[in-house]
Each structure stands twice: as structure tokens, then as C-alpha cells.
Design a protein around this motif. Sequence first.
Motif, PDB file in Angstrom:
ATOM      1  N   LEU A 180      -8.648 100.220 -46.639  1.00 56.15           N
ATOM      2  CA  LEU A 180      -8.018 100.861 -47.790  1.00 56.15           C
ATOM      3  C   LEU A 180      -7.910 102.375 -47.620  1.00 56.15           C
ATOM      4  O   LEU A 180      -6.875 102.964 -47.917  1.00 56.15           O
ATOM      5  N   ARG A 220      -9.856  96.009 -54.185  1.00 51.29           N
ATOM      6  CA  ARG A 220      -9.295  97.003 -53.258  1.00 51.29           C
ATOM      7  C   ARG A 220      -7.861  96.664 -52.881  1.00 51.29           C
ATOM      8  O   ARG A 220      -7.013  97.550 -52.773  1.00 51.29           O
ATOM      9  N   ARG A 230      -5.618  97.846 -55.573  1.00 51.73           N
ATOM     10  CA  ARG A 230      -5.358  99.290 -55.498  1.00 51.73           C
ATOM     11  C   ARG A 230      -4.356  99.591 -54.386  1.00 51.73           C
ATOM     12  O   ARG A 230      -3.464 100.428 -54.553  1.00 51.73           O
ATOM     13  N   GLN A 275      -0.894  98.750 -55.686  1.00 51.51           N
ATOM     14  CA  GLN A 275      -0.372  99.764 -56.598  1.00 51.51           C
ATOM     15  C   GLN A 275       0.122 100.979 -55.814  1.00 51.51           C
ATOM     16  O   GLN A 275       1.198 101.520 -56.092  1.00 51.51           O
ATOM     17  N   PHE A 276      -0.658 101.412 -54.838  1.00 51.78           N
ATOM     18  CA  PHE A 276      -0.295 102.572 -54.034  1.00 51.78           C
ATOM     19  C   PHE A 276       0.996 102.319 -53.255  1.00 51.78           C
ATOM     20  O   PHE A 276       1.939 103.112 -53.322  1.00 51.78           O
ATOM     21  N   ASN A 308      -0.696  90.886 -54.273  1.00 57.30           N
ATOM     22  CA  ASN A 308      -2.156  90.894 -54.173  1.00 57.30           C
ATOM     23  C   ASN A 308      -2.666  89.451 -54.108  1.00 57.30           C
ATOM     24  O   ASN A 308      -2.247  88.613 -54.895  1.00 57.30           O
TER      25      ASN A 308
END
Length: 98
Positions: A43, A68, A71, A74-75, A85
Motif C-alpha cells: 500500500l 488497506r 484505501r 479509493q486512491f 476491492n
Amino acid sequence: MREMNAKEVENLLNEGKKLNIIDVREVDEVKTGKIPGAINMPLGLVEFRMHELDKTKEYIMVCRSGGRSGRACQFLKSYGFNVINMAGGMLAWEGKIE
């Protein structure tokens, strides 16, 4: 955020589908086993390695439990990547590992 569960991912692999799986766990975590064909991209390095990814492809993001990878999704989505995901992460994975 789009999600798939571990069983759905496993079924697609068993059907012979070519999936682009990115495992965002740390290197030492991946040593315990990863989904066959998954690419390890911790990550903390996603921001620096996203140039290796192709915006025309779909990526399934995986981690230990789904946090993770969420996240990471999203990034990457904020940069225009098509990401999914894998809910539950490797804790939910019952398929083959390498």
C-alpha cells in the motif's frame, strides 16, 4: 466503491478468466501465500508504482482483511483507475495460494 467477495474472485479464476490482482500487503505478509498471479504492490508504494498500471484494465485489490485494499481502491479511483476491492481479503480466501 465496487466490491467482490473472495468466492466470486475464486470462481472467476476457476473459470479461466484473466484477472489483474494487486496484493497491497507488505512483502513479509505475502510470503505466507498469495492468490496465484497476483502482483505484490505494498500500500505504501501504490502512489509511486501506479505508473505501472494501465487505466484501460480492471484491477482487483487485495489485502489481509479488506481495509488497506479499500484505501488503495479509493486512491487509485481518484486517479481514474478501474478498481474493485476484494471484501474480506485473504482472511476470506479459500482458494489456491502460491
